[in-house]
Scaffold this motif. Structure first.
Motif, mmCIF file in Angstrom:
data_model
loop_
_atom_site.group_PDB
_atom_site.id
_atom_site.type_symbol
_atom_site.label_atom_id
_atom_site.label_comp_id
_atom_site.label_asym_id
_atom_site.label_seq_id
_atom_site.Cartn_x
_atom_site.Cartn_y
_atom_site.Cartn_z
ATOM 1 N N GLU A 81 0.846 -1.188 0.000
ATOM 2 C CA GLU A 81 0.000 0.000 0.000
ATOM 3 C C GLU A 81 0.881 1.238 0.000
ATOM 4 O O GLU A 81 1.886 1.289 0.704
ATOM 5 N N PRO A 82 0.522 2.221 -0.756
ATOM 6 C CA PRO A 82 1.321 3.451 -0.741
ATOM 7 C C PRO A 82 1.189 4.138 0.611
ATOM 8 O O PRO A 82 0.224 3.922 1.343
ATOM 9 N N ALA A 83 2.197 4.936 0.948
ATOM 10 C CA ALA A 83 2.186 5.637 2.228
ATOM 11 C C ALA A 83 0.957 6.524 2.312
ATOM 12 O O ALA A 83 0.548 7.139 1.332
ATOM 13 N N VAL A 84 0.370 6.535 3.476
ATOM 14 C CA VAL A 84 -0.826 7.335 3.685
ATOM 15 C C VAL A 84 -0.411 8.799 3.744
ATOM 16 O O VAL A 84 0.499 9.168 4.473
ATOM 17 N N GLU A 85 -1.066 9.595 2.974
ATOM 18 C CA GLU A 85 -0.771 11.015 2.998
ATOM 19 C C GLU A 85 -1.557 11.652 4.134
ATOM 20 O O GLU A 85 -2.742 11.390 4.313
ATOM 21 N N LEU A 86 -0.859 12.491 4.890
ATOM 22 C CA LEU A 86 -1.505 13.177 6.000
ATOM 23 C C LEU A 86 -2.299 14.358 5.467
ATOM 24 O O LEU A 86 -1.911 14.994 4.488
ATOM 25 N N PRO A 87 -3.404 14.636 6.113
ATOM 26 C CA PRO A 87 -4.181 15.799 5.685
ATOM 27 C C PRO A 87 -3.355 17.075 5.852
ATOM 28 O O PRO A 87 -2.431 17.121 6.661
ATOM 29 N N PRO A 88 -3.689 18.101 5.122
ATOM 30 C CA PRO A 88 -2.943 19.360 5.254
ATOM 31 C C PRO A 88 -3.044 19.887 6.683
ATOM 32 O O PRO A 88 -4.074 19.803 7.320
ATOM 33 N N GLY A 89 -1.938 20.411 7.176
ATOM 34 C CA GLY A 89 -1.907 20.973 8.527
ATOM 35 C C GLY A 89 -1.476 19.974 9.581
ATOM 36 O O GLY A 89 -1.178 20.338 10.702
ATOM 37 N N VAL A 90 -1.432 18.673 9.242
ATOM 38 C CA VAL A 90 -0.993 17.663 10.204
ATOM 39 C C VAL A 90 0.482 17.396 9.921
ATOM 40 O O VAL A 90 0.874 17.090 8.798
ATOM 41 N N VAL A 91 1.293 17.505 10.944
ATOM 42 C CA VAL A 91 2.737 17.360 10.789
ATOM 43 C C VAL A 91 3.147 15.964 11.237
ATOM 44 O O VAL A 91 2.670 15.457 12.254
ATOM 45 N N GLN A 92 4.028 15.365 10.474
ATOM 46 C CA GLN A 92 4.591 14.052 10.836
ATOM 47 C C GLN A 92 5.408 14.216 12.121
ATOM 48 O O GLN A 92 6.199 15.129 12.239
ATOM 49 N N PRO A 93 5.218 13.338 13.120
ATOM 50 C CA PRO A 93 5.973 13.487 14.368
ATOM 51 C C PRO A 93 7.475 13.294 14.121
ATOM 52 O O PRO A 93 7.881 12.523 13.263
ATOM 53 N N ASP A 94 8.271 14.013 14.891
ATOM 54 C CA ASP A 94 9.730 13.901 14.799
ATOM 55 C C ASP A 94 10.156 12.746 15.699
ATOM 56 O O ASP A 94 10.357 12.912 16.900
ATOM 57 N N TRP A 95 10.277 11.557 15.119
ATOM 58 C CA TRP A 95 10.551 10.354 15.900
ATOM 59 C C TRP A 95 11.915 10.435 16.577
ATOM 60 O O TRP A 95 12.084 9.911 17.684
ATOM 61 N N ASP A 96 12.879 11.071 15.961
ATOM 62 C CA ASP A 96 14.195 11.194 16.591
ATOM 63 C C ASP A 96 14.113 12.037 17.857
ATOM 64 O O ASP A 96 14.713 11.699 18.881
ATOM 65 N N ALA A 97 13.364 13.127 17.809
ATOM 66 C CA ALA A 97 13.218 13.980 18.988
ATOM 67 C C ALA A 97 12.451 13.246 20.081
ATOM 68 O O ALA A 97 12.789 13.340 21.268
ATOM 69 N N ILE A 98 11.412 12.501 19.694
ATOM 70 C CA ILE A 98 10.644 11.726 20.681
ATOM 71 C C ILE A 98 11.546 10.694 21.340
ATOM 72 O O ILE A 98 11.521 10.525 22.563
ATOM 73 N N GLU A 99 12.345 9.998 20.541
ATOM 74 C CA GLU A 99 13.265 8.996 21.094
ATOM 75 C C GLU A 99 14.268 9.652 22.042
ATOM 76 O O GLU A 99 14.550 9.130 23.122
ATOM 77 N N GLN A 100 14.799 10.809 21.668
ATOM 78 C CA GLN A 100 15.770 11.514 22.510
ATOM 79 C C GLN A 100 15.153 11.920 23.843
ATOM 80 O O GLN A 100 15.756 11.732 24.902
ATOM 81 N N ARG A 101 13.934 12.480 23.799
ATOM 82 C CA ARG A 101 13.271 12.887 25.046
ATOM 83 C C ARG A 101 12.984 11.685 25.938
ATOM 84 O O ARG A 101 13.175 11.732 27.155
ATOM 85 N N LEU A 102 12.526 10.592 25.338
ATOM 86 C CA LEU A 102 12.229 9.382 26.102
ATOM 87 C C LEU A 102 13.499 8.828 26.732
ATOM 88 O O LEU A 102 13.512 8.440 27.910
ATOM 89 N N THR A 103 14.574 8.798 25.962
ATOM 90 C CA THR A 103 15.857 8.313 26.491
ATOM 91 C C THR A 103 16.310 9.167 27.663
ATOM 92 O O THR A 103 16.736 8.646 28.697
ATOM 93 N N GLN A 104 16.217 10.491 27.533
ATOM 94 C CA GLN A 104 16.641 11.383 28.609
ATOM 95 C C GLN A 104 15.788 11.192 29.860
ATOM 96 O O GLN A 104 16.306 11.174 30.981
ATOM 97 N N ARG A 105 14.482 11.021 29.685
ATOM 98 C CA ARG A 105 13.598 10.832 30.841
ATOM 99 C C ARG A 105 13.919 9.529 31.573
ATOM 100 O O ARG A 105 14.003 9.494 32.795
ATOM 101 N N ILE A 106 14.137 8.462 30.809
ATOM 102 C CA ILE A 106 14.463 7.174 31.431
ATOM 103 C C ILE A 106 15.811 7.248 32.137
ATOM 104 O O ILE A 106 15.961 6.773 33.272
ATOM 105 N N LEU A 107 16.804 7.863 31.496
ATOM 106 C CA LEU A 107 18.112 8.015 32.124
ATOM 107 C C LEU A 107 18.018 8.829 33.412
ATOM 108 O O LEU A 107 18.671 8.505 34.407
#
Length: 113
Positions: A29-55
């Motif tokens: 299936e082709p990648a689902v296009e997000l509706p206009p105005g919806v931003v793809q989450p920054d997975w690297d930033a989420i991972e970094q914040r989660l790592t820092q919180r756990i540490l």
């Protein structure tokens, strides 16, 4: 020796067997296009914040355990040092008292003569 007829349920090595039918691969299936105005989450930033919180959480627990262990070791070391010092202080005090008493007795005997 007579030849027995072959069991029809057992395939011969010369027969071609057809295996179970393989299901056709699922279409990708082709990648689902997000509706206009919806931003793809920054997975690297989420991972970094989660790592820092756990540490941070783990570091707090480690700090607490280290403090407890250091306090226990210091308490034991200080207790052993005090036991050793107590004996030395007792001997010094005994010598000092003997000298003071001997000096006082000799001083009083000097006055009485």
């Amino acid at each position: 020796m007579s030849q027995q007829p072959f069991d029809q349920g057992i395939p011969l090595l010369t027969e071609v067997l057809l295996g179970p039918e393989v299901a056709p691969p699922m279409p990708v299936e082709p990648a689902v296009e997000l509706p206009p105005g919806v931003v793809q989450p920054d997975w690297d930033a989420i991972e970094q914040r989660l790592t820092q919180r756990i540490l941070h959480q783990v570091q707090g627990k480690i700090d607490h355990l280290l403090e407890e262990r250091i306090a226990h070791v210091l308490q034991t070391a200080l207790q052993n040092a005090l036991i050793g010092m107590r004996g030395a202080l007792r001997e010094d005090l005994q010598q000092s008292l003997e000298q003071i008493v001997a000096h006082a007795v000799s001083h009083e005997l000097g006055h009485l003569q």
